[in-house]
Design an enzyme around this catalytic site. Structure first.
Site, PDB file in Angstrom:
ATOM      1  N   GLU A 204     -35.715  24.066 111.931  1.00  0.00           N
ATOM      2  CA  GLU A 204     -36.411  25.128 112.669  1.00  0.00           C
ATOM      3  C   GLU A 204     -35.795  25.236 114.056  1.00  0.00           C
ATOM      4  OE1 GLU A 204     -40.617  24.235 112.974  1.00  0.00           O
ATOM      5  OE2 GLU A 204     -40.845  25.505 114.744  1.00  0.00           O
ATOM      6  N   ASP A 206     -36.702  27.095 117.461  1.00  0.00           N
ATOM      7  CA  ASP A 206     -37.678  27.909 118.187  1.00  0.00           C
ATOM      8  C   ASP A 206     -37.009  28.631 119.346  1.00  0.00           C
ATOM      9  OD1 ASP A 206     -39.608  26.980 116.471  1.00  0.00           O
ATOM     10  OD2 ASP A 206     -40.195  25.317 117.776  1.00  0.00           O
ATOM     11  N   GLU A 209     -41.389  29.980 122.239  1.00  0.00           N
ATOM     12  CA  GLU A 209     -42.789  29.618 122.054  1.00  0.00           C
ATOM     13  C   GLU A 209     -43.369  29.761 123.438  1.00  0.00           C
ATOM     14  OE1 GLU A 209     -43.804  26.632 118.800  1.00  0.00           O
ATOM     15  OE2 GLU A 209     -42.254  25.704 120.017  1.00  0.00           O
ATOM     16  N   HIS A 220     -35.227  22.011 116.387  1.00  0.00           N
ATOM     17  CA  HIS A 220     -35.887  20.954 115.606  1.00  0.00           C
ATOM     18  C   HIS A 220     -35.063  20.678 114.353  1.00  0.00           C
ATOM     19  CE1 HIS A 220     -40.100  21.150 117.320  1.00  0.00           C
ATOM     20  NE2 HIS A 220     -39.820  22.417 117.516  1.00  0.00           N
TER      21      HIS A 220
END
Ligand SMILES: *[C@@H]1O[C@H](CO)[C@@H](O)[C@H](O)[C@H]1NC(C)=O
Ligand SMILES: *[C@@H]1O[C@H](CO)[C@@H](O)[C@H](O)[C@H]1NC(C)=O
Ligand SMILES: *[C@@H]1O[C@H](CO)[C@@H](O)[C@H](O)[C@H]1NC(C)=O
Ligand SMILES: *[C@@H]1O[C@H](CO)[C@@H](O)[C@H](O)[C@H]1NC(C)=O
Ligand SMILES: *[C@@H]1O[C@H](CO)[C@@H](O)[C@H](O)[C@H]1NC(C)=O
Ligand SMILES: *[C@@H]1O[C@H](CO)[C@@H](O)[C@H](O)[C@H]1NC(C)=O
Ligand SMILES: *[C@@H]1O[C@H](CO)[C@@H](O)[C@H](O)[C@H]1NC(C)=O
Length: 448
Positions: A204, A206, A209, A220
Site C-alpha cells: 500500500e 498512501d 491521508e 507500506h
C-alpha cells in the site's frame, strides 16, 4: 472424508460471489489524465465503483448483512455464498458519492465510503508510477479532526479477483487488500469470510491521508506479491502496517500545513508526488518519494525535516526511514519488509487507486493529527487535534479532482518552450521557474 468435503466445497464455491438484481449498478463517471513532458496531457473517461463491503448483500427476500452477517442466513461460508448476492449502489443517496467531470466529492453521512477508479472496461485502472509523478487537486477544508480523506494505491488485482468463484469482480468493488491485512472483508477471493479468519494483505502506498489539520505521505511495503490471503499469525507478519510516514507537523514544522498556513487548507491545492528511481528510469530501484504543493499559482516545496538526529530532507529516502526508526523509536517493520526498494517493486507491478473518507471517533485519529504516545518523547505529536476536537460530523466532506499521472514535472508545470495554454490544450498552465506563460494566439501560449 476430507476429499469429499473439499469436493463439495469446491462445487458450492462455484456460485460464491454473485451479482444481485435489486439495484442496478451505475458507476459515477470521472475523467483522469496521463501526461508527457513534450506532448501535454490526454484525457481518459473512467468511473468509480464502491467497495464490495459497503454494498448490501441480498438474498431473494432479505438482507444478509444488516449488522455483520445474519447467522441464520449465513451459518457458514458455503451456504452464505450460495444465498447472498452483492447489489448495485445508490451512490449519491446512501453513500454520499458524487462526481462531476474530473472531480469526486465524498460526504461522510452515515459512515463514509471507499471507492476505486475503473477504466472503460470495468477493470481497475492499474497505475505505473515508477520514474513518474502522480498529481491531484484537493479541497480538504471540510475534513475535521478525527476524519481522514484518503487517496492511496493498493496492489489489488486489476480485475477485482474475477474468477469462477467471483462473478462480481472489479465492477462491484471486490478484491480489496491493504497493508493492515484487514480480516473484516465479507468475501475474500470469492469465498465468504463469515468468521473473519481470512485477511487480505498487499502493498500500500498512501499518497494522501489527511484532514485540514494534518497530512501524511506513507509507503507500506509487504513481502508478498499482489493480493495475499493470510490466516492467523501471518496476518501480522507479511506487511508493514505502520509505514515510513512523512508528516510535516510531526517532523518539526507545525506551521507548514493547516488553515492559513504555508500550505493553506482553507483553499484548494494541487498535490504532486514523485517516485524517483536510482537510474531515472522506470526500470530502476525506488530511491525517494518527493512531494510538492501548488497553490495560488506558486510551487511550494515540501517542508524540511527539523528534528535532532534526523537527516535534513524534504522527501522520503531510505536514510530518512532508517534514522527515524532509531531516533523516534518507530517500528522497524518498514525495513524488515524491504523498505523503499520493496515498495518500488510493488509499484512496478502496478497499483489501483483508492479514494476514501473515514473517521475514528473512538479515540480520535491521533496517529495522524494528535498526540500518539508520551508527550515528552520527540515525534509523538502528529498534529494539533485534542480529545475535545473529536466530534461527530456527518457533513464532513472532501473533493478530489484533476487526477493526473505522467513524466516527472509534466503534470503541474511546463518546461521552457512548452505549451501552457490555448483552446483545446489540456496540460498544466504553470511554467517551471524562471519561465512565464506567454500568450501567442488563442490556440497557443508558451513557457518563455
Ligand atoms: C436473520 O434471518 C432470519 C431468517 O430469515 C430472520 O428471521 C431474522 O430476522 C434475521 N435477523 C436480522 C437481524 O435481520
Ligand atoms: C460541475 O462542474 C462545472 C464546472 O467544472 C460547474 O459549472 C457545474 O455547476 C458543476 N455541476 C454540479 C452539479 O456541481
Ligand atoms: C471547498 O469545500 C468547501 C466545503 O465543502 C466549499 O464550501 C468550498 O466552496 C469549496 N471550495 C472550492 C473552491 O470549491
Ligand atoms: C483465488 O482463488 C483462485 C481459485 O479460485 C486461485 O487460483 C487464486 O490464486 C486465488 N487468489 C489468491 C490471491 O489467493
Ligand atoms: C516476511 O517478513 C516476515 C517478518 O515480519 C518474515 O517472518 C517472513 O519470513 C517474510 N516472508 C518472506 C516471504 O520474505
Ligand atoms: C516551515 O516551513 C516553511 C516553508 O518551508 C519555512 O519557511 C519555515 O521556516 C518552517 N518552519 C519551521 C519551524 O521549521
Ligand atoms: C523537475 O523540476 C525540478 C525543479 O522544479 C528540477 O530540479 C528537476 O531536475 C526536474 N526533473 C526533471 C526530470 O525534469
Amino acid at each position: 472424508m476430507l476429499s469429499i468435503l473439499v469436493g463439495s466445497l469446491l462445487a458450492s464455491l462455484a456460485v460464491a460471489q454473485q451479482i444481485g438484481l435489486f439495484t442496478p449498478e451505475v458507476h459515477p463517471p470521472i475523467t483522469y489524465q496521463t501526461c508527457t513532458t513534450w506532448k501535454g496531457c490526454t484525457t481518459f473517461q473512467g468511473s468509480v465503483t464502491l467497495d464490495a463491503n459497503y454494498r448490501w448483500l441480498h438474498t431473494a427476500r432479505q438482507t444478509c448483512n444488516p449488522d455483520g452477517f445474519n447467522t441464520t442466513i449465513c451459518p457458514n461460508a458455503v451456504t452464505c455464498g450460495e444465498t447472498c448476492a452483492l447489489d448495485g449502489a445508490d451512490y449519491a443517496g446512501t453513500y454520499g458519492v458524487t462526481t462531476n467531470g474530473s472531480a469526486i466529492n465524498l460526504v461522510f453521512g452515515n459512515g463514509g465510503a471507499r471507492v476505486y477508479l475503473l477504466d472503460d472496461t470495468d477493470n481497475y485502472v492499474n497505475f505505473h508510477v515508477m520514474n513518474q509523478e502522480f498529481t491531484f487537486d484537493i479541497n480538504v477544508s471540510n475534513v475535521p479532526c478525527a476524519y481522514n480523506g484518503a487517496l492511496y494505491f493498493s496492489e489489488m488485482p486489476p480485475d477485482g479477483g474475477l474468477s469462477a468463484t467471483n462473478a462480481a469482480g472489479a465492477a462491484y468493488g471486490t478484491g480489496y487488500c491493504d497493508s493492515q491485512c484487514p480480516t473484516s472483508i465479507n468475501f475474500v477471493n470469492g469465498t465468504t469470510n463469515v468468521d473473519g479468519t481470512l485477511g487480505s494483505c498487499c502493498n500500500e502506498m498512501d499518497l494522501w491521508e489527511a484532514n485540514s489539520l494534518s497530512t501524511q505521505l506513507t509507503p507500506h511495503p509487504c513481502n508478498v506479491t499482489g493480493e495475499f490471503i493470510c490466516t492467523g499469525a501471518e496476518c501480522s507478519d507479511v506487511c508493514d502496517p505502520s509505514g515510513c510516514e512523512f508528516n510535516p507537523f510531526r517532523m518539526g514544522n507545525e506551521s507548514f500545513y493547516g488553515p492559513g498556513d504555508i500550505v493553506d487548507t482553507t483553499k484548494v491545492m494541487t498535490v504532486v508526488t514523485q517516485f524517483i528511481t536510482d537510474n531515472n528510469d522506470a526500470s530502476g530501484t525506488l530511491s525517494s518519494i518527493r512531494r510538492f504543493y501548488v497553490q495560488d499559482g506558486k510551487i511550494i516545496p515540501n517542508s524540511v525535516v527539523d528534528l535532532p538526529g534526523l537527516p535534513q530532507v524534504n522527501s522520503i529516502t531510505s536514510d530518512y526511514c532508517t534514522a527515524k526508526m532509531t531516533v523516534l523509536d518507530d517500528s522497524t517493520a518498514f525495513n524488515v519488509h524491504g523498505g523503499l526498494a520493496q515498495m518500488g517493486e510493488s509499484l512496478t507491478r502496478g497499483a489501483v487507486l483508492v479514494f476514501s473518507l473515514w473517521d475514528d471517533l473512538s479515540g480520535g485519529m491521533t496517529w495522524l493529527d494528535g498526540l500518539a504516545g508520551d508527550a515528552s518523547d520527540p515525534g509523538t505529536l502528529r498534529g494539533p487535534c485534542t480529545a475535545a476536537d473529536v466530534v461527530s460530523d456527518p457533513a464532513a466532506s472532501v473533493t478530489f479532482s484533476n487526477i493526473r499521472v505522467g513524466d516527472i514535472n509534466s503534470t503541474f508545470s511546463q518546461v521552457q518552450w512548452g505549451q501552457c495554454g490555448g483552446t483545446f490544450y489540456e496540460g498544466p498552465s504553470l511554467c517551471a521557474d524562471p519561465y512565464e506563460c506567454v500568450y501567442s494566439n488563442p490556440y497557443y501560449s508558451q513557457c518563455l
